[in-house]
Design a protein around this motif. Structure first.
Motif, mmCIF file in Angstrom:
data_model
loop_
_atom_site.group_PDB
_atom_site.id
_atom_site.type_symbol
_atom_site.label_atom_id
_atom_site.label_comp_id
_atom_site.label_asym_id
_atom_site.label_seq_id
_atom_site.Cartn_x
_atom_site.Cartn_y
_atom_site.Cartn_z
ATOM 1 N N ALA A 183 1.172 -1.095 0.426
ATOM 2 C CA ALA A 183 0.188 0.266 0.237
ATOM 3 C C ALA A 183 0.836 0.829 0.160
ATOM 4 N N GLY A 184 0.939 2.062 -1.161
ATOM 5 C CA GLY A 184 1.741 3.540 -0.792
ATOM 6 C C GLY A 184 2.754 3.296 -2.093
ATOM 7 N N PRO A 188 -3.509 1.340 -3.593
ATOM 8 C CA PRO A 188 -4.320 1.999 -2.371
ATOM 9 C C PRO A 188 -4.398 0.366 -1.737
ATOM 10 N N VAL A 189 -3.720 -0.335 -1.191
ATOM 11 C CA VAL A 189 -3.501 -1.278 -0.693
ATOM 12 C C VAL A 189 -2.476 -1.974 -1.041
ATOM 13 N N SER A 190 -2.104 -3.273 -0.427
ATOM 14 C CA SER A 190 -0.700 -4.196 -0.473
ATOM 15 C C SER A 190 -1.663 -5.555 -1.185
ATOM 16 N N GLY A 191 -0.895 -5.940 -2.210
ATOM 17 C CA GLY A 191 -1.471 -7.374 -2.483
ATOM 18 C C GLY A 191 -0.764 -7.597 -4.215
ATOM 19 N N GLU A 192 -1.657 -8.568 -4.932
ATOM 20 C CA GLU A 192 -0.603 -8.635 -6.343
ATOM 21 C C GLU A 192 -1.716 -8.218 -7.331
ATOM 22 N N GLN A 205 -2.086 -6.388 5.151
ATOM 23 C CA GLN A 205 -1.850 -5.190 4.837
ATOM 24 C C GLN A 205 -0.217 -4.458 5.322
ATOM 25 N N GLU A 206 0.010 -4.326 3.747
ATOM 26 C CA GLU A 206 1.273 -3.549 4.317
ATOM 27 C C GLU A 206 1.878 -1.957 3.454
ATOM 28 N N HIS A 207 1.963 -1.253 3.896
ATOM 29 C CA HIS A 207 2.738 -0.076 3.792
ATOM 30 C C HIS A 207 3.581 0.376 3.805
ATOM 31 N N VAL A 208 3.696 1.026 2.489
ATOM 32 C CA VAL A 208 5.538 1.796 2.600
ATOM 33 C C VAL A 208 5.713 3.334 2.979
ATOM 34 N N SER A 209 5.902 2.832 4.197
ATOM 35 C CA SER A 209 6.634 4.800 4.019
ATOM 36 C C SER A 209 7.698 5.154 4.064
ATOM 37 N N HIS A 210 6.185 6.656 3.759
ATOM 38 C CA HIS A 210 7.149 7.700 2.977
ATOM 39 C C HIS A 210 7.633 8.332 4.206
ATOM 40 N N GLY A 211 7.793 8.800 4.791
ATOM 41 C CA GLY A 211 8.623 9.903 6.173
ATOM 42 C C GLY A 211 7.820 11.097 6.031
ATOM 43 N N PHE A 253 0.865 6.378 3.200
ATOM 44 C CA PHE A 253 -0.765 6.637 2.135
ATOM 45 C C PHE A 253 -1.802 6.004 2.878
ATOM 46 N N ASN A 254 -2.786 6.658 3.302
ATOM 47 C CA ASN A 254 -3.941 5.401 3.998
ATOM 48 C C ASN A 254 -5.158 5.911 2.795
ATOM 49 N N ALA A 255 -5.006 5.457 2.079
ATOM 50 C CA ALA A 255 -6.252 5.544 1.166
ATOM 51 C C ALA A 255 -8.212 5.491 2.212
ATOM 52 N N ASP A 256 -7.390 5.203 2.737
ATOM 53 C CA ASP A 256 -9.694 5.195 3.766
ATOM 54 C C ASP A 256 -10.573 5.957 2.838
#
Length: 450
Positions: A56-57, A74-78, A101-107, A258-261
């Protein structure tokens, strides 16, 4: 201190099916989709191939004309499908979501201490820059441009749209962070508009110029507010951001994710129990559509509000910018002598055999029938009665149709977006596609003049 704006011209369209102010969590969607038609004028370049695993992100593609402008998942997956159209044009990307779900951290970034370059860099790489739109042309903002002002409309007048006073509750920290950051990107003011009698969370924020707006639709459209507050002249640029998108930008600044909620309103007369749902950008509409029950089988699902949304289906996906999904009856039936008898169950701006003007508070159940055939423009003066801008709507539409660039420029095309003509399209007795005409005019002007 606030500035009051009162709009007199317009037309309120009261429809049955407004969302009740209760929120449920939508069923988790198996797949999510990014529809590239949401990003007008974009030329995408893929970063990943079909079958790739994403977080995600994480960036899926970028803008060919601006390589540091990323568009993220918006999400983690394939990434299971890259749907293409004519000339291999990318239409839709579909992601099969992971259960965890796993998120990328952009700082994270402190907007009070960060420089404008740092803020732009974070928004571009994180996928949040597409939330910033620009006028003229109603496209994703050019990061190199310097806007004379930034506008946010927290006042909603479109029929059955999500109530922003309700949706934004408890999000003051994210809103403040986003507006503080955006305020550093313009030498001008950040104009925020709310309803005159509303209790909007936007009202108590700092670093903004607050405006209290009242009046019928389209008073809530940001284009109407720009025209009344600080009109656009040739060579000038303003940026606009929707309040729901400010929440995502603010959360990115505070957490680095990036939280797509998205809290969306499921509304319309075809919904048994219209209410709000929490879901994600790109989620399957079916995951919340049937949670409230559907009154009939033959319905039109609209991704957005009934005036500016796009036709979808229960199998469709929530649009990138949308916070409303509407379901109304499909208008594929016809009335015998419907044009030649008194009409009590439809909304009209005229008084010719129609009586909605006598019942201003009545709520109507409308379908998708156009109630007439497509024909040449008829000069009636009706457009001017509901069009509050200092622009001649009929003349501008005709200039766009004949592709007269000089006339389009002189008549004020720089100031408008297709949504500004949604109400004139609704009342048009000629059944002309006003929003499409304006969109094509803007595209031509952008191509020829830039």
């Amino acid at each position: 201190m606030s500035n009051d704006i009162r709009i007199k011209k317009g037309l309120n369209i009261n429809l049955v099916g407004a969302a009740e102010q209760t929120t449920s969590k939508a069923v988790l969607s198996n797949t999510y989709a990014i529809n590239l038609l949401d990003f007008h004028g974009l030329t995408p370049k893929m970063l990943l191939k079909q079958g790739a695993e994403v977080q995600a992100g994480e960036a899926l593609f970028y803008n060919k004309n601006r390589e540091d402008m990323m568009f993220v998942s918006p999400v983690s997956g394939e990434l299971i499908e890259i749907e293409r159209g004519a000339r291999r044009k990318i239409l839709t990307l579909k992601i099969l979501a992971d259960k965890a779900q796993e998120h990328v951290s952009h700082g994270s970034l402190d907007p009070e201490k960060a420089s404008p370059e740092e803020i732009k860099g974070l928004l571009l790489k994180s996928g949040c820059w597409p939330f910033v739109k620009q006028r003229p042309y109603d496209i994703i903002a050019d990061p190199d441009a310097v806007p004379k002002a930034i506008f946010v409309s927290g006042y909603v007048t479109a029929p059955l749209s999500a109530d922003l006073d309700y949706v934004l509750q408890g999000k003051e920290a994210e809103l403040q962070a986003a507006l503080s950051a955006l305020g550093k990107l313009t030498p001008g003011k950040v104009h925020v508009s709310v309803g005159k009698s509303s209790n909007s969370p936007l009202s108590g924020l700092s670093g903004i110029e607050l405006h209290k707006v009242s009046g019928p639709h389209p008073a809530g459209l940001v284009g109407t507010q720009i025209n009344k507050i600080d009109p656009i002249n040739k060579g000038e640029v303003v940026w606009t951001v929707a309040p729901s998108d400010l929440i995502i930008i603010g959360e990115l600044l505070l957490t680095g994710k990036f939280n797509a909620d998205r809290t969306i309103a499921l509304a319309g007369s075809s919904i048994k129990a219209p209410k709000y749902y929490t879901t994600k950008i790109g989620a399957e509409i079916a995951t919340f559509l049937y949670g409230s029950g559907v009154n009939e089988d033959n319905i039109r699902v609209i991704n957005g509000d009934v005036l500016t949304g796009s036709m979808s289906s229960p199998d469709g996906y929530l649009g990138f910018y949308n916070n409303t999904v509407t379901a109304i009856p499909e208008g594929d039936d016809y009335e015998l002598f419907g044009w030649n008898k008194p009409i009590f169950n439809k909304i009209s701006s005229t008084r010719a055999l129609t009586f909605s003007w006598m019942m201003p508070n009545k709520k109507f159940t409308l379908n998708t029938n156009t109630n007439g055939e497509h024909r040449a423009f008829v000069v009636t003066g009706r457009y001017e009665e509901v069009f509050p801008m200092d622009i001649y709507p009929l003349q501008l539409l005709k200039a766009c149709m004949v592709k007269d660039l000089d006339e389009m420029e002189q008549l004020g095309l720089y100031e408008v977006a297709p949504e500004d003509f949604s109400l004139t399209e609704f009342i048009c007795i000629s059944k002309q596609p006003h929003q499409q005409i304006i969109r094509e005019g803007l595209d031509l002007m952008h191509k020829e003049i830039g």
